[in-house]
Scaffold this active site. Structure first.
Site, PDB file in Angstrom:
ATOM      1  N   GLY A 118       0.825  -1.218   0.000  1.00 14.67           N
ATOM      2  CA  GLY A 118       0.000   0.000   0.000  1.00 14.67           C
ATOM      3  C   GLY A 118       0.852   1.257   0.000  1.00 14.67           C
ATOM      4  O   GLY A 118       0.496   2.245   0.641  1.00 14.67           O
ATOM      5  N   GLY A 136      -0.595   4.897  -0.664  1.00 17.73           N
ATOM      6  CA  GLY A 136      -1.643   5.453   0.201  1.00 17.73           C
ATOM      7  C   GLY A 136      -1.085   6.438   1.210  1.00 17.73           C
ATOM      8  O   GLY A 136       0.119   6.725   1.240  1.00 17.73           O
ATOM      9  N   SER A 171      -7.167  -0.114  13.078  1.00 19.70           N
ATOM     10  CA  SER A 171      -7.829   1.188  13.159  1.00 19.70           C
ATOM     11  C   SER A 171      -8.494   1.303  14.522  1.00 19.70           C
ATOM     12  O   SER A 171      -8.879   0.291  15.123  1.00 19.70           O
ATOM     13  CB  SER A 171      -8.880   1.249  12.063  1.00 19.70           C
ATOM     14  OG  SER A 171      -9.872   2.186  12.402  1.00 19.70           O
ATOM     15  N   SER A 172      -8.703   2.539  14.964  1.00 22.47           N
ATOM     16  CA  SER A 172      -9.373   2.732  16.252  1.00 22.47           C
ATOM     17  C   SER A 172     -10.853   2.336  16.187  1.00 22.47           C
ATOM     18  O   SER A 172     -11.488   2.162  17.224  1.00 22.47           O
ATOM     19  CB  SER A 172      -9.239   4.179  16.708  1.00 22.47           C
ATOM     20  OG  SER A 172      -9.759   5.057  15.735  1.00 22.47           O
ATOM     21  N   CYS A 173     -11.409   2.166  14.980  1.00 21.23           N
ATOM     22  CA  CYS A 173     -12.828   1.826  14.906  1.00 21.23           C
ATOM     23  C   CYS A 173     -13.100   0.351  15.193  1.00 21.23           C
ATOM     24  O   CYS A 173     -14.246  -0.077  15.176  1.00 21.23           O
ATOM     25  CB  CYS A 173     -13.418   2.230  13.567  1.00 21.23           C
ATOM     26  SG  CYS A 173     -12.849   1.204  12.236  1.00 21.23           S
ATOM     27  N   TYR A 184     -15.837  -2.750   8.019  1.00 20.87           N
ATOM     28  CA  TYR A 184     -14.397  -2.445   8.038  1.00 20.87           C
ATOM     29  C   TYR A 184     -13.778  -2.939   9.347  1.00 20.87           C
ATOM     30  O   TYR A 184     -12.706  -3.565   9.351  1.00 20.87           O
ATOM     31  CB  TYR A 184     -14.217  -0.934   7.889  1.00 20.87           C
ATOM     32  CG  TYR A 184     -12.801  -0.459   7.946  1.00 20.87           C
ATOM     33  CD1 TYR A 184     -11.944  -0.628   6.856  1.00 20.87           C
ATOM     34  CD2 TYR A 184     -12.299   0.179   9.081  1.00 20.87           C
ATOM     35  CE1 TYR A 184     -10.637  -0.174   6.911  1.00 20.87           C
ATOM     36  CE2 TYR A 184     -10.996   0.641   9.137  1.00 20.87           C
ATOM     37  CZ  TYR A 184     -10.165   0.465   8.052  1.00 20.87           C
ATOM     38  OH  TYR A 184      -8.870   0.904   8.108  1.00 20.87           O
ATOM     39  N   LYS A 225     -10.737  -5.657  10.082  1.00 21.44           N
ATOM     40  CA  LYS A 225      -9.508  -5.288  10.788  1.00 21.44           C
ATOM     41  C   LYS A 225      -9.314  -6.144  12.039  1.00 21.44           C
ATOM     42  O   LYS A 225      -8.187  -6.500  12.388  1.00 21.44           O
ATOM     43  CB  LYS A 225      -9.536  -3.790  11.138  1.00 21.44           C
ATOM     44  CG  LYS A 225      -9.324  -2.901   9.917  1.00 21.44           C
ATOM     45  CD  LYS A 225      -7.949  -3.149   9.321  1.00 21.44           C
ATOM     46  CE  LYS A 225      -7.632  -2.318   8.118  1.00 21.44           C
ATOM     47  NZ  LYS A 225      -6.306  -2.618   7.545  1.00 21.44           N
ATOM     48  N   THR A 245      -5.016   5.834  15.473  1.00 22.12           N
ATOM     49  CA  THR A 245      -6.163   6.703  15.564  1.00 22.12           C
ATOM     50  C   THR A 245      -6.438   7.307  14.183  1.00 22.12           C
ATOM     51  O   THR A 245      -5.791   6.945  13.198  1.00 22.12           O
ATOM     52  CB  THR A 245      -5.878   7.794  16.608  1.00 22.12           C
ATOM     53  OG1 THR A 245      -7.073   8.510  16.836  1.00 22.12           O
ATOM     54  CG2 THR A 245      -4.783   8.755  16.154  1.00 22.12           C
ATOM     55  N   HIS A 247     -12.254  11.224   4.846  1.00 18.98           N
ATOM     56  CA  HIS A 247     -12.455  11.505   6.267  1.00 18.98           C
ATOM     57  C   HIS A 247     -12.675  13.004   6.465  1.00 18.98           C
ATOM     58  O   HIS A 247     -12.481  13.810   5.562  1.00 18.98           O
ATOM     59  CB  HIS A 247     -11.249  11.020   7.074  1.00 18.98           C
ATOM     60  CG  HIS A 247     -11.262   9.553   7.294  1.00 18.98           C
ATOM     61  ND1 HIS A 247     -10.420   8.704   6.612  1.00 18.98           N
ATOM     62  CD2 HIS A 247     -12.017   8.774   8.095  1.00 18.98           C
ATOM     63  CE1 HIS A 247     -10.669   7.462   7.005  1.00 18.98           C
ATOM     64  NE2 HIS A 247     -11.634   7.475   7.899  1.00 18.98           N
ATOM     65  N   ARG A 302     -12.923  13.523  18.265  1.00 18.20           N
ATOM     66  CA  ARG A 302     -11.983  12.670  17.535  1.00 18.20           C
ATOM     67  C   ARG A 302     -10.555  13.072  17.869  1.00 18.20           C
ATOM     68  O   ARG A 302     -10.279  14.213  18.230  1.00 18.20           O
ATOM     69  CB  ARG A 302     -12.173  12.815  16.017  1.00 18.20           C
ATOM     70  CG  ARG A 302     -13.474  12.263  15.464  1.00 18.20           C
ATOM     71  CD  ARG A 302     -13.515  10.755  15.478  1.00 18.20           C
ATOM     72  NE  ARG A 302     -14.742  10.260  14.845  1.00 18.20           N
ATOM     73  CZ  ARG A 302     -15.921  10.173  15.463  1.00 18.20           C
ATOM     74  NH1 ARG A 302     -16.045  10.545  16.719  1.00 18.20           N
ATOM     75  NH2 ARG A 302     -16.972   9.708  14.813  1.00 18.20           N
TER      76      ARG A 302
HETATM   77  P1  GDP Z   1     -15.181   8.469  11.521  1.00 20.59           P
HETATM   78  O1  GDP Z   1     -14.106   8.996  12.446  1.00 20.59           O
HETATM   79  O2  GDP Z   1     -15.004   7.031  11.186  1.00 20.59           O
HETATM   80  O3  GDP Z   1     -16.557   8.777  12.053  1.00 20.59           O
HETATM   81  O4  GDP Z   1     -15.048   9.157  10.090  1.00 20.59           O
HETATM   82  P2  GDP Z   1     -15.059  10.631   9.470  1.00 20.59           P
HETATM   83  O5  GDP Z   1     -13.711  11.238   9.548  1.00 20.59           O
HETATM   84  O6  GDP Z   1     -15.644  10.473   8.110  1.00 20.59           O
HETATM   85  O7  GDP Z   1     -16.083  11.490  10.333  1.00 20.59           O
HETATM   86  C1  GDP Z   1     -15.772  12.014  11.600  1.00 20.59           C
HETATM   87  C2  GDP Z   1     -16.842  12.981  12.044  1.00 20.59           C
HETATM   88  O8  GDP Z   1     -16.755  14.186  11.256  1.00 20.59           O
HETATM   89  C3  GDP Z   1     -18.276  12.494  11.879  1.00 20.59           C
HETATM   90  O9  GDP Z   1     -19.016  12.936  13.013  1.00 20.59           O
HETATM   91  C4  GDP Z   1     -18.765  13.237  10.626  1.00 20.59           C
HETATM   92  O10 GDP Z   1     -20.156  13.414  10.592  1.00 20.59           O
HETATM   93  C5  GDP Z   1     -18.040  14.567  10.798  1.00 20.59           C
HETATM   94  N1  GDP Z   1     -17.913  15.373   9.576  1.00 20.59           N
HETATM   95  C6  GDP Z   1     -18.227  16.697   9.471  1.00 20.59           C
HETATM   96  N2  GDP Z   1     -18.069  17.146   8.231  1.00 20.59           N
HETATM   97  C7  GDP Z   1     -17.606  16.097   7.495  1.00 20.59           C
HETATM   98  C8  GDP Z   1     -17.250  15.946   6.113  1.00 20.59           C
HETATM   99  O11 GDP Z   1     -17.320  16.871   5.310  1.00 20.59           O
HETATM  100  N3  GDP Z   1     -16.793  14.715   5.742  1.00 20.59           N
HETATM  101  C9  GDP Z   1     -16.687  13.680   6.626  1.00 20.59           C
HETATM  102  N4  GDP Z   1     -16.223  12.506   6.189  1.00 20.59           N
HETATM  103  N5  GDP Z   1     -17.067  13.784   7.923  1.00 20.59           N
HETATM  104  C10 GDP Z   1     -17.508  14.976   8.356  1.00 20.59           C
END
Ligand code: GDP
Length: 312
Positions: A11, A14, A108-110, A137, A141, A165, A180, A210
């Site tokens: 990878g 990436g 991943s942390s998820c 996912y 993992k 994270t 993300h 986060r």
């Molecule tokens: P997660 O950490 O697996 O939930 O993945 P994300 O990074 O996609 O989302 C993190 C948080 O950011 C979630 O609460 C989303 O709703 C919020 N968020 C706010 N604006 C955005 C956006 O434009 N894109 C994404 N992907 N998430 C967003």
């Protein structure tokens, strides 16, 4: 890990893999084995087995994965499960069959339960239900880290697993639908500024918390683990230990990009898990910690992002 050791970075194009290549090269590792998807399809068991038989790498960083943000995980559920299971099973099994000295699998942390006590400790794995949006996912993992654990238990191999994270940095995915939050909002603020728009839409409520780690820090930490952490039948968290709300992240991005307008929250989009902060005390005890703060990391990433736009 000798500087002449043959190191396969799966990878390598990436976010994580490209940071690993930069870090390995800057630390003097000159014998890197890199293959694109067209050269070795990691979903193809025979192709992976043939590649390991021919090349016999000494070390493997398994950073290849199908990844994406909350919406991509929730939409392409079958692909996230199937592809990540296949990559993990094919590479880990071939690494075992071809006597790889050490393998590091990226999780991943998820993988942790949705309502996990915070900060999340390694021993919290499999103590509750997963966040539904990224369950496929996460299951893949978890299977990958269990492959490392059980190949170690049955065959004694030194296969370790690290759970990073949320990451960001150079070579991130800036696609608005599938990326993300951090790259998505960076791009939204950048484009809104260019177009002179007055608002930017932030998904969800802005209240989820986060943790974000600069990917060059992660790469340094992964090399540290490869050199100093041996299999103890357990995996290890890697993060900063600090968290921020999505709203505060959005405000920081707005400031660093220089957007003058307002934020609008779109409650029709999912929030995902309410909080996701890693307990990184085991990593700190080993003697490693992240060094790039969020403001510095975002500024570096934004410089790179602007350069890409100019070049394009
Ligand atoms: P997660 O950490 O697996 O939930 O993945 P994300 O990074 O996609 O989302 C993190 C948080 O950011 C979630 O609460 C989303 O709703 C919020 N968020 C706010 N604006 C955005 C956006 O434009 N894109 C994404 N992907 N998430 C967003």
């Amino acid at each position: 890990m000798d500087t002449q050791a043959k190191i396969y970075v799966a990878g390598h194009r990436g976010l994580v893999g490209s940071a690993l290549v930069r870090a390995l090269q800057s630390q003097g590792y000159g014998n890197l084995l890199l293959r694109t998807r067209d050269q070795v399809d990691l979903l193809n068991q025979v192709a992976v087995a043939d590649f390991f038989a021919a090349e016999k790498p000494d070390y493997v960083f398994l950073a290849a994965a199908k990844v994406g943000g909350v919406q991509a995980n929730n939409t392409y559920r079958a692909e996230f499960l199937y592809e990540n299971l296949m990559i993990a099973a094919n590479v880990i099994h071939s690494a075992y069959q071809h006597d790889v000295s050490k393998l590091l699998f990226l999780g991943s942390s998820c993988i942790y339960p949705k309502l996990c006590p915070q900060p999340i400790r390694e021993q919290d794995l499999l103590t509750g239900f997963l966040e539904p949006t990224n369950e496929p996912y996460a299951i893949a993992k978890i299977a990958g880290l269990k492959l490392c654990e059980n190949y170690h238990r049955q065959y004694g191999v030194n296969f370790i697993a690290a759970m990073p994270t949320n990451l960001y940095g150079i070579n991130d995915n800036f696609d608005l639908a599938n990326s993300h939050v951090l790259p998505a909002l960076m791009r939204k603020f950048h484009e809104a500024k260019q177009r002179g728009e007055s608002t930017v839409t932030v998904w969800g409520t802005g209240t989820p918390l986060r943790e974000f780690m600069y990917v060059d820090d992660l790469a340094d930490g992964l090399i540290f683990l490869m050199r100093h952490y041996d299999h103890t039948a357990d995996f290890i968290n890697i993060g900063t230990g600090e968290e921020v709300s999505i709203q505060d992240l959005a405000l920081l991005l707005k400031e660093l990009v220089g957007f003058q307008g307002d934020l609008v929250f779109d409650g029709s989009k999912p929030d995902g898990t309410p909080r996701k902060l890693m307990d990184v005390s085991r990593l700190h005890q080993l003697g490693w910690q992240a060094k790039t703060d969020l403001r510095t990391g975002i500024a570096e990433t934004y410089r790179w992002f602007q350069q890409q736009h100019r070049d394009a």
